[in-house]
Scaffold this motif. Structure first.
Motif, mmCIF file in Angstrom:
data_model
loop_
_atom_site.group_PDB
_atom_site.id
_atom_site.type_symbol
_atom_site.label_atom_id
_atom_site.label_comp_id
_atom_site.label_asym_id
_atom_site.label_seq_id
_atom_site.Cartn_x
_atom_site.Cartn_y
_atom_site.Cartn_z
ATOM 1 N N ILE A 181 10.911 14.790 -4.714
ATOM 2 C CA ILE A 181 12.160 14.147 -5.328
ATOM 3 C C ILE A 181 12.045 12.698 -5.347
ATOM 4 N N MET A 182 11.213 11.971 -4.598
ATOM 5 C CA MET A 182 10.940 10.549 -4.690
ATOM 6 C C MET A 182 9.875 10.155 -5.929
ATOM 7 N N VAL A 183 9.042 11.172 -6.061
ATOM 8 C CA VAL A 183 8.121 10.890 -7.198
ATOM 9 C C VAL A 183 8.882 11.062 -8.262
ATOM 10 N N ILE A 184 9.553 12.244 -8.585
ATOM 11 C CA ILE A 184 10.498 12.358 -9.874
ATOM 12 C C ILE A 184 11.548 10.878 -10.054
ATOM 13 N N LEU A 185 11.907 10.480 -9.197
ATOM 14 C CA LEU A 185 12.827 9.415 -9.277
ATOM 15 C C LEU A 185 12.437 8.071 -9.536
ATOM 16 N N LEU A 186 11.368 7.776 -8.718
ATOM 17 C CA LEU A 186 10.961 6.464 -8.644
ATOM 18 C C LEU A 186 9.439 6.027 -9.384
ATOM 19 N N LYS A 187 8.818 7.339 -10.002
ATOM 20 C CA LYS A 187 7.685 7.280 -10.658
ATOM 21 C C LYS A 187 6.530 6.371 -10.306
ATOM 22 N N PRO A 188 5.845 6.725 -8.874
ATOM 23 C CA PRO A 188 5.009 5.626 -8.392
ATOM 24 C C PRO A 188 3.648 5.564 -9.001
ATOM 25 N N TRP A 189 3.277 6.326 -10.171
ATOM 26 C CA TRP A 189 2.145 6.050 -10.668
ATOM 27 C C TRP A 189 2.317 4.727 -11.512
ATOM 28 N N ARG A 190 3.364 4.284 -11.659
ATOM 29 C CA ARG A 190 3.656 2.872 -12.260
ATOM 30 C C ARG A 190 2.819 1.871 -11.339
ATOM 31 N N ALA A 191 2.902 1.965 -10.227
ATOM 32 C CA ALA A 191 2.443 1.081 -9.223
ATOM 33 C C ALA A 191 1.126 0.489 -9.488
ATOM 34 N N THR A 192 1.028 -0.687 -9.045
ATOM 35 C CA THR A 192 -0.491 -1.527 -9.227
ATOM 36 C C THR A 192 -1.087 -1.682 -7.916
ATOM 37 N N LEU A 193 -2.155 -0.873 -7.835
ATOM 38 C CA LEU A 193 -2.736 -1.041 -6.390
ATOM 39 C C LEU A 193 -4.119 -1.544 -6.407
ATOM 40 N N THR A 194 -4.331 -2.528 -5.367
ATOM 41 C CA THR A 194 -5.575 -2.979 -5.182
ATOM 42 C C THR A 194 -6.032 -2.548 -3.930
ATOM 43 N N ALA A 195 -7.472 -2.779 -3.528
ATOM 44 C CA ALA A 195 -7.995 -2.263 -2.482
ATOM 45 C C ALA A 195 -7.257 -2.438 -1.179
ATOM 46 N N LYS A 196 -6.320 -3.912 -1.125
ATOM 47 C CA LYS A 196 -5.844 -4.351 0.139
ATOM 48 C C LYS A 196 -4.459 -3.741 0.013
ATOM 49 N N SER A 197 -4.011 -3.624 -1.243
ATOM 50 C CA SER A 197 -2.636 -2.988 -1.052
ATOM 51 C C SER A 197 -2.557 -1.612 -0.848
ATOM 52 N N LEU A 198 -3.705 -0.920 -1.325
ATOM 53 C CA LEU A 198 -4.029 0.696 -1.062
ATOM 54 C C LEU A 198 -4.017 0.996 0.528
ATOM 55 N N ARG A 199 -4.748 -0.066 1.406
ATOM 56 C CA ARG A 199 -4.730 0.291 2.717
ATOM 57 C C ARG A 199 -3.417 -0.110 3.364
ATOM 58 N N THR A 200 -2.632 -1.090 2.912
ATOM 59 C CA THR A 200 -1.345 -1.358 3.401
ATOM 60 C C THR A 200 -0.239 -0.027 3.093
ATOM 61 N N VAL A 201 -0.457 0.319 2.007
ATOM 62 C CA VAL A 201 0.494 1.717 1.600
ATOM 63 C C VAL A 201 -0.106 2.803 2.304
ATOM 64 N N LEU A 202 -1.427 2.902 2.614
ATOM 65 C CA LEU A 202 -1.732 4.010 3.442
ATOM 66 C C LEU A 202 -1.170 4.111 4.910
ATOM 67 N N ILE A 203 -1.183 3.071 5.317
ATOM 68 C CA ILE A 203 -1.007 2.771 6.779
ATOM 69 C C ILE A 203 0.539 2.935 6.910
ATOM 70 N N TYR A 204 1.325 2.461 5.886
ATOM 71 C CA TYR A 204 2.856 2.629 5.904
ATOM 72 C C TYR A 204 3.103 4.209 5.732
ATOM 73 N N GLY A 205 2.390 4.734 4.932
ATOM 74 C CA GLY A 205 2.621 6.296 4.702
ATOM 75 C C GLY A 205 2.398 6.947 6.139
ATOM 76 N N ILE A 206 1.269 6.868 6.622
ATOM 77 C CA ILE A 206 0.993 7.461 7.849
ATOM 78 C C ILE A 206 1.916 7.307 8.872
ATOM 79 N N ALA A 207 2.280 6.029 9.007
ATOM 80 C CA ALA A 207 3.405 5.564 9.888
ATOM 81 C C ALA A 207 4.638 6.284 9.743
ATOM 82 N N LEU A 208 5.055 6.473 8.453
ATOM 83 C CA LEU A 208 6.069 7.095 8.125
ATOM 84 C C LEU A 208 6.011 8.708 8.533
#
Length: 295
Positions: A55-82
């Motif tokens: 649902i969230m992928v269809i609504l928010l289109k996350p492929w448009r996000a711009t990820l660097t090595a640092k931001s990818l690490r942050t998002v990974l921790i955020y997702g694992i915490a969730l």
């Protein structure tokens, strides 16, 4: 004269959205508990996150996000915490009433608010929170407390909620609302192996699809959307203060949908934790991220 009712309506609108969001997420938790006999808490978490991620992928289109090595690490921790937060919360619901599980989980955002404030009055909020925990968690030979293992799961969910708040703020600063879709997708990939090992082919039962879809909408898609609207129209302190009453919504939802009757001491414990959360929210430093419902 016409401006006053209009301004009152505009002030009450986001509050109404927030109350609906809290009712939605706790109703979703009650619905999720009905799936436990079929696929367990592990399988229920997996199905909820998988449907929510679609649902969230269809609504928010996350492929448009711009990820660097640092931001990818942050998002990974955020997702694992969730994912950890959802998984541990559902594990706690196997043996702990919904309202108590929410109250115990709320120690996570409460700790973030107190740490971010560091004022003398915070000792009062800490004392109230500890009093609530003492009333809920069995000590020694005390009877009437909640299941210790279930309480540990709920407190673990609270620790994950604290990480979710801290890393969610950092991840959101990089990619905004698309972070939510990325986080839910990562959470689903993180938890899915646990659910598959536990429930196996039972996860593919067609009868579960409507219930799992309902849980995903009630617990993730609908409340998250409503909270995002409310957050843009309310000061952070007001938002956090209102969110602090969520354990009461959990207790009422458990009573209405699951017939979980709490004792007077358990209601008092929930009141202590709610009061501590409201107090910590009101005295926290400006700029501290408010707690959002993400059970």
């Amino acid at each position: 004269m016409t401006d006053q009712p209009r301004s009152l309506a505009s002030a009450l609108f986001p509050i109404g959205l927030l109350l609906i969001a809290m009712a939605s997420i706790q109703s979703g938790a009650s619905l999720a508990k009905s799936m436990f006999p079929l696929v367990g808490a592990q399988g229920t978490t997996t199905l909820r996150l998988l449907f929510a991620s679609v649902i969230m992928v269809i609504l928010l289109k996350p492929w448009r996000a711009t990820l660097t090595a640092k931001s990818l690490r942050t998002v990974l921790i955020y997702g694992i915490a969730l994912g950890g937060m959802n998984f541990l919360f559902y594990m706690s619901l196997r043996s702990v009433p919904l309202g108590i599980a929410v109250a115990l989980e709320f120690t996570g955002p409460l700790a973030v608010a107190i740490y971010s404030s560091r004022k003398a009055v915070d000792f009062l909020w800490i004392a109230l929170a500890v009093a609530g925990l003492v009333l809920l968690i069995p000590m020694g030979d005390a009877s009437g407390g909640v299941d210790l293992q279930g309480a540990a799961y709920a407190l673990g969910a609270g620790a994950c909620w604290a990480l979710y708040i801290l890393f969610g703020q950092k991840a959101g600063a990089d990619n905004g609302i698309q972070t939510a879709a990325l986080g839910v997708l990562i959470a689903a990939l993180f938890i899915a192996p646990i659910g598959i090992v536990h429930a196996g082919s039972a996860l593919l039962s067609p009868a579960l699809i409507p219930v799992a879809l309902g849980v995903a909408i009630l617990s993730t898609a609908l409340p998250y959307s409503l909270e995002m609207v409310a957050l843009t129209r309310l000061p952070a302190r007001t938002f956090g203060t209102l969110m602090s009453i969520e354990p009461a919504f959990g207790a009422l939802s458990g009573l209405l949908f699951l017939h979980e009757v709490l004792s007077l001491s358990q209601w008092l414990a929930i009141a202590c934790i709610i009061t501590a959360s409201i107090g910590a929210t009101l005295t926290m430093r400006s700029g501290t991220p408010p707690a959002v419902a993400a059970d």
